[in-house]
Design a protein around this motif. Structure first.
Motif, PDB file in Angstrom:
ATOM      1  N   TYR A 236      -0.027   6.527  -6.634  1.00  0.00           N
ATOM      2  CA  TYR A 236      -0.821   6.761  -7.674  1.00  0.00           C
ATOM      3  C   TYR A 236      -0.936   8.625  -6.375  1.00  0.00           C
ATOM      4  O   TYR A 236      -1.642   9.354  -8.046  1.00  0.00           O
ATOM      5  CB  TYR A 236      -1.762   6.920  -6.277  1.00  0.00           C
ATOM      6  CG  TYR A 236      -2.665   5.843  -6.589  1.00  0.00           C
ATOM      7  CD1 TYR A 236      -3.777   5.816  -7.699  1.00  0.00           C
ATOM      8  CD2 TYR A 236      -3.056   3.990  -5.578  1.00  0.00           C
ATOM      9  CE1 TYR A 236      -4.811   4.199  -8.437  1.00  0.00           C
ATOM     10  CE2 TYR A 236      -4.082   2.808  -6.304  1.00  0.00           C
ATOM     11  CZ  TYR A 236      -4.546   3.279  -7.581  1.00  0.00           C
ATOM     12  OH  TYR A 236      -5.255   2.468  -7.882  1.00  0.00           O
ATOM     13  N   ASP A 237      -0.219   9.109  -5.989  1.00  0.00           N
ATOM     14  CA  ASP A 237       0.349  10.219  -5.366  1.00  0.00           C
ATOM     15  C   ASP A 237       0.853  11.392  -6.464  1.00  0.00           C
ATOM     16  O   ASP A 237       0.711  12.394  -7.350  1.00  0.00           O
ATOM     17  CB  ASP A 237       0.626  10.382  -4.530  1.00  0.00           C
ATOM     18  CG  ASP A 237       0.722  12.013  -3.661  1.00  0.00           C
ATOM     19  OD1 ASP A 237      -0.093  12.552  -3.607  1.00  0.00           O
ATOM     20  OD2 ASP A 237       1.490  12.302  -3.140  1.00  0.00           O
ATOM     21  N   TYR A 238       2.111  10.401  -7.054  1.00  0.00           N
ATOM     22  CA  TYR A 238       3.355  11.193  -8.357  1.00  0.00           C
ATOM     23  C   TYR A 238       1.730  11.059  -9.779  1.00  0.00           C
ATOM     24  O   TYR A 238       2.246  12.247 -10.106  1.00  0.00           O
ATOM     25  CB  TYR A 238       4.052  10.433  -8.635  1.00  0.00           C
ATOM     26  CG  TYR A 238       5.206  10.205  -7.663  1.00  0.00           C
ATOM     27  CD1 TYR A 238       5.442  10.812  -6.798  1.00  0.00           C
ATOM     28  CD2 TYR A 238       6.024   8.801  -7.359  1.00  0.00           C
ATOM     29  CE1 TYR A 238       5.872  11.131  -5.106  1.00  0.00           C
ATOM     30  CE2 TYR A 238       6.860   8.527  -6.322  1.00  0.00           C
ATOM     31  CZ  TYR A 238       7.256  10.151  -5.339  1.00  0.00           C
ATOM     32  OH  TYR A 238       7.687   9.602  -5.033  1.00  0.00           O
TER      33      TYR A 238
ATOM     34  N   PRO B 247       1.000  -1.237  -0.034  1.00  0.00           N
ATOM     35  CA  PRO B 247      -0.257  -0.643   0.197  1.00  0.00           C
ATOM     36  C   PRO B 247       0.628   1.576  -0.001  1.00  0.00           C
ATOM     37  O   PRO B 247      -0.120   2.295  -0.610  1.00  0.00           O
ATOM     38  CB  PRO B 247      -0.989  -0.207   1.098  1.00  0.00           C
ATOM     39  CG  PRO B 247       0.001  -1.582   2.036  1.00  0.00           C
ATOM     40  CD  PRO B 247       0.510  -1.999   1.104  1.00  0.00           C
ATOM     41  N   LEU B 248       1.909   0.986   0.267  1.00  0.00           N
ATOM     42  CA  LEU B 248       2.826   2.187   0.835  1.00  0.00           C
ATOM     43  C   LEU B 248       3.972   2.108  -0.694  1.00  0.00           C
ATOM     44  O   LEU B 248       3.352   3.721  -1.203  1.00  0.00           O
ATOM     45  CB  LEU B 248       4.407   1.881   1.948  1.00  0.00           C
ATOM     46  CG  LEU B 248       4.733   3.549   1.691  1.00  0.00           C
ATOM     47  CD1 LEU B 248       4.157   4.906   2.455  1.00  0.00           C
ATOM     48  CD2 LEU B 248       5.956   3.177   2.831  1.00  0.00           C
ATOM     49  N   MET B 249       3.853   1.654  -1.676  1.00  0.00           N
ATOM     50  CA  MET B 249       4.557   2.035  -2.830  1.00  0.00           C
ATOM     51  C   MET B 249       3.572   1.745  -3.788  1.00  0.00           C
ATOM     52  O   MET B 249       3.549   3.347  -4.579  1.00  0.00           O
ATOM     53  CB  MET B 249       4.913   0.498  -3.092  1.00  0.00           C
ATOM     54  CG  MET B 249       6.475   0.153  -2.402  1.00  0.00           C
ATOM     55  SD  MET B 249       7.334  -1.433  -3.145  1.00  0.00           S
ATOM     56  CE  MET B 249       7.691  -0.827  -4.815  1.00  0.00           C
TER      57      MET B 249
ATOM     58  N   LYS C 192       3.973   9.068   6.461  1.00  0.00           N
ATOM     59  CA  LYS C 192       2.903  10.820   7.073  1.00  0.00           C
ATOM     60  C   LYS C 192       3.350  12.100   6.095  1.00  0.00           C
ATOM     61  O   LYS C 192       2.748  12.577   6.774  1.00  0.00           O
ATOM     62  CB  LYS C 192       3.832  10.790   8.372  1.00  0.00           C
ATOM     63  CG  LYS C 192       3.280  10.085   9.551  1.00  0.00           C
ATOM     64  CD  LYS C 192       1.804  10.684   9.684  1.00  0.00           C
ATOM     65  CE  LYS C 192       1.434  10.198  10.861  1.00  0.00           C
ATOM     66  NZ  LYS C 192      -0.076  10.492  10.831  1.00  0.00           N
ATOM     67  N   MET C 193       4.727  11.352   5.444  1.00  0.00           N
ATOM     68  CA  MET C 193       5.655  12.365   4.087  1.00  0.00           C
ATOM     69  C   MET C 193       5.045  12.414   2.938  1.00  0.00           C
ATOM     70  O   MET C 193       3.655  13.644   2.373  1.00  0.00           O
ATOM     71  CB  MET C 193       6.362  12.111   4.198  1.00  0.00           C
ATOM     72  CG  MET C 193       7.182  12.968   2.981  1.00  0.00           C
ATOM     73  SD  MET C 193       6.987  14.469   3.480  1.00  0.00           S
ATOM     74  CE  MET C 193       6.959  15.791   2.586  1.00  0.00           C
ATOM     75  N   GLY C 194       3.584  11.059   2.776  1.00  0.00           N
ATOM     76  CA  GLY C 194       2.700  11.412   1.910  1.00  0.00           C
ATOM     77  C   GLY C 194       1.579  11.871   1.765  1.00  0.00           C
ATOM     78  O   GLY C 194       0.469  11.803   1.293  1.00  0.00           O
TER      79      GLY C 194
ATOM     80  N   ALA D 223      -4.600   7.974  -2.898  1.00  0.00           N
ATOM     81  CA  ALA D 223      -2.755   7.784  -3.085  1.00  0.00           C
ATOM     82  C   ALA D 223      -2.966   8.045  -0.933  1.00  0.00           C
ATOM     83  O   ALA D 223      -3.005   7.359  -0.033  1.00  0.00           O
ATOM     84  CB  ALA D 223      -2.341   9.151  -2.904  1.00  0.00           C
ATOM     85  N   ARG D 224      -4.146   9.212  -0.936  1.00  0.00           N
ATOM     86  CA  ARG D 224      -4.080   9.620   0.988  1.00  0.00           C
ATOM     87  C   ARG D 224      -4.634   7.709   1.748  1.00  0.00           C
ATOM     88  O   ARG D 224      -4.357   7.690   2.438  1.00  0.00           O
ATOM     89  CB  ARG D 224      -5.356  10.626   1.078  1.00  0.00           C
ATOM     90  CG  ARG D 224      -4.594  11.775   0.595  1.00  0.00           C
ATOM     91  CD  ARG D 224      -5.329  12.814   0.601  1.00  0.00           C
ATOM     92  NE  ARG D 224      -5.690  13.214   2.360  1.00  0.00           N
ATOM     93  CZ  ARG D 224      -4.480  13.765   3.501  1.00  0.00           C
ATOM     94  NH1 ARG D 224      -3.361  13.691   2.820  1.00  0.00           N
ATOM     95  NH2 ARG D 224      -4.682  13.959   4.649  1.00  0.00           N
ATOM     96  N   LYS D 225      -5.565   7.532   0.673  1.00  0.00           N
ATOM     97  CA  LYS D 225      -6.285   6.750   1.523  1.00  0.00           C
ATOM     98  C   LYS D 225      -5.663   5.193   2.023  1.00  0.00           C
ATOM     99  O   LYS D 225      -5.662   4.561   2.450  1.00  0.00           O
ATOM    100  CB  LYS D 225      -7.451   5.734   0.862  1.00  0.00           C
ATOM    101  CG  LYS D 225      -8.654   6.734   0.455  1.00  0.00           C
ATOM    102  CD  LYS D 225      -9.746   6.118  -0.578  1.00  0.00           C
ATOM    103  CE  LYS D 225     -11.242   6.796  -0.705  1.00  0.00           C
ATOM    104  NZ  LYS D 225     -11.666   6.528  -1.976  1.00  0.00           N
TER     105      LYS D 225
END
Length: 189
Positions: free
Chosen positions: A99-101, A92-94, A142-144, A108-110
């Motif tokens: 998704y964020d990029y 999920p982190l990767m 947390k950065m994400g 991404a937030r989910k």
């Protein structure tokens, strides 16, 4: 963007560990912003697809090549947890990063939240030598979510526990810590 200095350090790392998958990925990733050349990343994708490199390397190569849709596609078909990983938070982190990029911030937030929940659960029962790994991953999550101050705090906690980690493992963890600190704006550290 100090590409020449980065290249010199990658050259030194390549002399020490010529086939280290992480080093090869980061070296190939350097060529994209510096030279605009995704060739080395695509070669890593081929090596990962053939089984020569770990499967997540394919998705990381796609992220470095700014092919976020491909990264999402590849990460979506990988099992959860990823083979050869220590916890249930890596996928999920990767995927959240991809998704964020790619501009899909709600998805991404989910996923960042899911990864953080899983990391927090693991932290509750983690052995001392695992805590540094989890704290750095927590900082990345947390950065994400746009919380650089909290990210820096967790990475600094991890760095304080680095003496509990094997020397060979600490090298990679320090690299992960550096990436989180840099993205959080703490370039000097």
């Amino acid at each position: 963007r100090r590409y020449d200095e980065a290249q010199a350090l990658f050259d030194r790392a390549r002399d020490l560990e010529p086939e280290d998958a992480g080093m090869l990925l980061h070296l190939a990733g350097l060529r994209l912003p510096r030279d605009g050349d995704p060739t080395a990343l695509r070669q890593l994708e081929a090596r990962a697809a053939s089984g020569e490199l770990p499967v997540p390397q394919i998705a990381l190569a796609a992220i470095y090549a700014a092919d976020y849709d491909e990264a999402v596609r590849l990460l979506s078909i990988l099992p959860d947890p990823l083979p050869g990983t220590e916890g249930h938070y890596q996928r999920p982190l990767m995927l959240a990063r991809a998704y964020d990029y790619g501009g899909h911030h709600d998805e991404a937030r989910k996923l960042f939240a899911t990864a953080l929940e899983r990391i927090q659960a693991q932290l509750a029962t983690a052995q001392p030598e695992q805590r540094a790994v989890l704290e750095i991953a927590f900082g990345a999550g947390k950065m994400g979510l746009g919380e650089p101050k909290t990210a820096i705090e967790h990475v600094n906690t991890a760095l304080g526990e680095m003496h509990l980690v094997s020397a060979s493992r600490a090298v990679g963890l320090r690299t992960d810590a550096i990436l989180v600190l840099a993205s959080a704006g703490d370039v000097d550290s």
